[in-house]
Design a protein around this motif. Structure first.
Motif, PDB file in Angstrom:
ATOM      1  N   GLU A 118     -12.263  13.239   3.427  1.00 11.58           N
ATOM      2  CA  GLU A 118     -13.803  12.793   2.806  1.00 11.58           C
ATOM      3  C   GLU A 118     -14.562  13.943   2.853  1.00 11.58           C
ATOM      4  O   GLU A 118     -15.653  13.791   1.977  1.00 11.58           O
TER       5      GLU A 118
ATOM      6  N   GLN B 142      -5.431   1.266   5.519  1.00 11.94           N
ATOM      7  CA  GLN B 142      -6.527   0.127   5.428  1.00 11.94           C
ATOM      8  C   GLN B 142      -7.692   0.782   5.226  1.00 11.94           C
ATOM      9  O   GLN B 142      -8.680   0.481   4.115  1.00 11.94           O
ATOM     10  N   ASP B 143      -8.049   1.910   5.882  1.00  5.08           N
ATOM     11  CA  ASP B 143      -9.548   2.581   6.005  1.00  5.08           C
ATOM     12  C   ASP B 143      -9.757   3.326   4.750  1.00  5.08           C
ATOM     13  O   ASP B 143     -10.739   2.979   4.236  1.00  5.08           O
TER      14      ASP B 143
ATOM     15  N   SER C  22      -8.763   0.646  16.149  1.00  2.00           N
ATOM     16  CA  SER C  22      -7.937   0.155  15.091  1.00  2.00           C
ATOM     17  C   SER C  22      -6.896   1.264  14.986  1.00  2.00           C
ATOM     18  O   SER C  22      -5.512   0.886  14.559  1.00  2.00           O
TER      19      SER C  22
ATOM     20  N   ARG D 240      -8.669  11.493   7.823  1.00  4.39           N
ATOM     21  CA  ARG D 240      -9.472  10.862   6.765  1.00  4.39           C
ATOM     22  C   ARG D 240     -10.736  11.273   6.618  1.00  4.39           C
ATOM     23  O   ARG D 240     -11.406  11.741   5.706  1.00  4.39           O
TER      24      ARG D 240
ATOM     25  N   SER E 280      -8.253   2.405   1.721  1.00  2.42           N
ATOM     26  CA  SER E 280      -8.330   1.627   0.776  1.00  2.42           C
ATOM     27  C   SER E 280      -9.856   0.806   0.720  1.00  2.42           C
ATOM     28  O   SER E 280     -10.535   0.755  -0.073  1.00  2.42           O
ATOM     29  N   ASP E 281     -10.318   0.508   2.144  1.00  2.00           N
ATOM     30  CA  ASP E 281     -11.722  -0.011   2.211  1.00  2.00           C
ATOM     31  C   ASP E 281     -12.737   0.933   1.712  1.00  2.00           C
ATOM     32  O   ASP E 281     -13.731   0.617   1.158  1.00  2.00           O
ATOM     33  N   ARG E 282     -12.415   2.076   1.926  1.00  2.00           N
ATOM     34  CA  ARG E 282     -13.635   3.235   1.179  1.00  2.00           C
ATOM     35  C   ARG E 282     -13.150   3.629  -0.114  1.00  2.00           C
ATOM     36  O   ARG E 282     -13.904   4.333  -0.457  1.00  2.00           O
ATOM     37  N   GLY E 283     -12.300   2.709  -0.746  1.00  2.00           N
ATOM     38  CA  GLY E 283     -11.974   3.363  -2.164  1.00  2.00           C
ATOM     39  C   GLY E 283     -11.464   4.912  -2.255  1.00  2.00           C
ATOM     40  O   GLY E 283     -11.446   5.441  -3.326  1.00  2.00           O
TER      41      GLY E 283
ATOM     42  N   VAL F 136     -13.350   0.922  14.352  1.00  2.00           N
ATOM     43  CA  VAL F 136     -12.717   1.935  13.632  1.00  2.00           C
ATOM     44  C   VAL F 136     -11.894   2.766  14.637  1.00  2.00           C
ATOM     45  O   VAL F 136     -10.651   2.814  14.160  1.00  2.00           O
TER      46      VAL F 136
ATOM     47  N   ARG G 126       0.843  -1.296   0.044  1.00  2.00           N
ATOM     48  CA  ARG G 126      -0.134   0.039   0.012  1.00  2.00           C
ATOM     49  C   ARG G 126       0.899   1.106  -0.029  1.00  2.00           C
ATOM     50  O   ARG G 126       0.461   2.257   0.094  1.00  2.00           O
TER      51      ARG G 126
END
Length: 432
Positions: free
Chosen positions: A284, A323-324, A266, A280, A326-329, A263, A105
């Protein structure tokens, strides 16, 4: 008409003969001129917006205990931490197990080099691409993005969560492009940001009435005196302050308690981890560039003890952020940077510490258009000097601007003279 510059045949509408030949082929597939024009427009569409989160490790993180360990060196060089093999094959400190498991990543530059071992001036160099000059205050990356791209959704383009404003400010661009600075600790139970809510006892109706009165007074002033540059600057601050306190997106972005408990866990229940989570949320919501400051890396003594405290926090916050996203695109349009102003000395000193070392150190980049899982450059056997592909701060700056869609060749006019955004630096092609 034949264009002697491009060597192409154009008609008066700008369509080449090759386009007409292609059009004939497309017609056989049921595609007519409107389809061709739509395809051409799509191919010329601008690249998607890329935002940025900079994890700014204040004080100078060590290359040896992070992303360039030297397991074969004597213990007074390598330190007492072990190493682990990352998912993509290169070695990292065993104090970063989560980051080792997701090395696909991000990428690592192991050969960043400059010549300034002073904190304050080296911070300017690494956050602007320019060596410090007392006569000219150079803008940080976030301030340039703020000027070039502007506010969005009632939110500032640039936010700073901790850190040192002297290195992270707007310099010659002017204070209007300074970051929104959040000094409160996002991990605190009573975390709030005063600037994004109306004062207690002031309703939206009262606020709007006060704004109308202020606007009337301002119109009167404009009619009675010439407006100075300072007054205009104050106007812009005022407009943006109003946008911020009235923006639903701003209020929501700072509401960390809306995040699921797992979340938040983590990221780590510490200031750095929760700041990464807040970064993040800000991106967003519409903020374009967020700097997350993490202090404590100036380890002149008891270095190993400090590493055992700092590395788990870095590992948790940085890996959870990747990771977050990536998970959210969001990773494909969020550049994540991790570095400090310099590295640390190869030799552990008599106080069991490492001192300032700018000759070679490591930088991490991931997300956006950056190739992932790569290692660029190398240091020598003790992590003292670059031995392959030295990378300068200017090259890093050009890479950052290029990744964010900012023209790194641009020049600003400052007191009647041009200053290039990047001086003698091109993007790092191995990463793009």
């Amino acid at each position: 008409m034949f264009d002697i510059i491009t060597g192409r045949n154009w008609d008066c509408t700008g369509t080449t003969r090759r386009d007409f030949l292609r059009l004939g082929g497309l017609a056989a597939l049921g595609l007519g001129l409107p389809d061709l024009l739509r395809l051409r427009e799509a191919s010329a569409a601008p690249a998607p917006e890329v935002n940025c989160i900079l994890l700014w490790l204040v004080g100078g993180p060590p290359q040896h205990e992070t992303f360039d360990p030297k397991p074969d060196a004597p213990i007074e060089i390598r330190g007492d931490l072990g190493v682990t093999k990352a998912k993509t094959g290169f070695l990292v400190s065993d104090g970063l197990p989560r980051l080792a498991a997701m090395s696909d990543r991000y990428s690592v530059i192991r050969s960043l080099t400059h010549t300034d071992n002073n904190h304050e001036t080296a911070q300017v160099w690494m956050q602007s691409g320019y060596k410090f000059n007392a006569a000219t205050r150079y803008p940080s990356f976030g301030s340039v993005v703020s000027k070039e791209k502007g506010w969005r959704n009632g939110l500032p383009a640039y936010a700073l969560l901790g850190g040192q404003p002297a290195a992270e400010g707007a310099g010659y661009l002017g204070t209007v492009y300074n970051p929104l600075s959040v000094t409160a600790d996002p991990s605190a139970r009573d975390f709030s940001v005063k600037d994004v809510t109306l004062p207690a006892g002031v309703s939206r109706t009262v606020f709007d009435r006060r704004q109308r009165m202020l606007a009337a007074l301002d119109r009167f002033q404009r009619n009675t005196e010439a407006r100075s540059a300072v007054a205009k600057s104050i106007d812009r601050f005022q407009e943006r302050a109003v946008d911020l306190v009235t923006s639903p997106a701003a209020k929501k972005a700072f509401a960390l308690d809306e995040e699921p408990a797992n979340v938040r866990e983590s990221y780590g229940k510490h200031r750095f981890g929760q700041s990464c989570l807040l970064a993040r949320r800000l991106v967003e919501a519409g903020v374009r560039f967020v700097t997350v400051g993490m202090g404590g890396w100036d380890t002149h003594q008891d270095h190993s003890l400090h590493m055992k405290s700092l590395l788990p926090q870095l590992d948790a916050g940085y890996s959870a952020l990747l990771q977050d996203l990536s998970d959210r695109g969001m990773l494909a349009n969020t550049l994540v940077l991790t570095f400090g102003e310099f590295g640390r000395t190869p030799q552990i000193n008599p106080r069991a510490g490492r001192d300032h070392w700018a000759s070679v150190f490591s930088v991490c980049l991931g997300g956006g258009p950056v190739k992932l899982g790569q290692v660029v450059g190398a240091s020598d056997a003790i992590g003292a000097t670059p031995v392959d592909r030295p990378v300068t701060a200017a090259e890093l700056a050009a890479t950052i601007y290029h990744s964010l869609g900012v023209d790194y060749r641009k020049e600003y006019q400052v007191q009647g003279r041009p200053i290039p955004l990047v001086y003698e630096g091109e993007p790092i092609r191995e990463l793009l």
